[in-house]
Design an enzyme around this catalytic site. Sequence first.
Site, short mmCIF file in Angstrom:
data_model
loop_
_atom_site.label_atom_id
_atom_site.label_comp_id
_atom_site.label_asym_id
_atom_site.label_seq_id
_atom_site.Cartn_x
_atom_site.Cartn_y
_atom_site.Cartn_z
N ALA A 1 20.32 9.24 31.93
CA ALA A 1 20.31 10.03 33.22
C ALA A 1 19.84 11.31 32.94
CB ALA A 1 21.66 10.00 33.66
N GLU B 1 26.20 8.74 25.32
CA GLU B 1 27.07 9.88 25.91
C GLU B 1 27.91 10.29 25.01
OE1 GLU B 1 26.21 6.52 26.82
OE2 GLU B 1 25.72 6.56 29.08
N GLY C 1 22.09 5.97 30.56
CA GLY C 1 21.81 5.42 31.95
C GLY C 1 20.45 4.54 31.97
N GLU D 1 21.87 1.33 30.88
CA GLU D 1 22.73 0.81 32.03
C GLU D 1 21.69 0.05 33.10
OE1 GLU D 1 24.96 4.47 32.16
OE2 GLU D 1 26.92 3.24 31.78
#
Length: 270
Positions: A78, A144, A121, A124
């Site tokens: 992200a 993360e 992300g 993911e």
Amino acid sequence: MSDKPHLNSEYKNIIVKEVDNGNALKTGLIQLNRPDALNALNIELMKEVVDTLELFDKDPEVGCMVITGNEKAFAAGADIKEMADASTIEMLLRDQFARWDRIRKIKKPIIAAVSGFALGGGCELAMSCDMIVASDSAQFGQPEIKLGVIPGAGGTQRLTKAIGKAKAMEMILTGKFYSASDMFNAGLVTKVVPKEVFLDEALELSAEICKMPTIAVQLGKESVLKSFDLTIESGLELERKNFYLLFASEDKFEGMKAFVEKRKANWKGK
Ligand code: DAK
């Protein structure tokens, strides 16, 4: 100009195409296109991706979808710069998870074609797809923890279900990166291929799926995904209902008749 909104739209962060693969159904291709930021998944990019997946899902000419990045990065996570100053309340109000949750509702199969970094992300997003075709240069990770947080878009759950507690715990608590072959051996990745052909191989896999009867493909996908949520008992019941349901499709009669008549089936998608 095409009359399809996903093909006309001037997206800023993705490139969208329908790829003809020689079958009646095409592949809906989404290429993440923020190369300067290693395809970091900002809010606008995720909106474009999810809106396009939904449009492909409704498009009767599309049988399967592929999400890819470029050779250096599928997506490095992200967008950290977008989250760096955000407070809890801002994150709550942005409600970005609602958008990610919509990926779970897509009925047609989605393949992630991954080269380079698939981190946070990005990993993911790849795991939200149904299969991952990885280049031998791909690197997967959930870093993360190094930013003071944990995976937020399904990483702790999907990774653990895919590769088991022992390896998922290591990945999530150390933030280390893992090679495509490590992730293939762990069960996250469908196949590892040379980096020169990773997208071709994903498109080829998609073309194979596009040859199949669409309702059976979609119920097959649904049944496999439900195995994550259901007990074996409930999962077997769902599989059985979907199996019976397919006996109401014209394609079931055509498929079995074609076998008996030793000819190629002519699918109708009904
Ligand atoms: N976000 C923003 N920019 C990024 C980025 C990221 N995740 N990753 C890379 N970039 C940018 C870099 O800042 C740099 O930009 P400039 O400095 O040139 O402006 C450019 O991409 C090139 O990166 P590097 O110079 O760092 O390239 P290197 O080859 O040296 O290193 C790297 C590559 C992948 C090792 C490194 O860039 C890196 O460590 N990147 C961050 C990896 C990471 O920590 N990823 C996890 C992010 S947290 C949520 C959903 C999901 C998530 C959160 C919420 N909701 C729905 C609410 C997920 C969270 C995450 O993914």
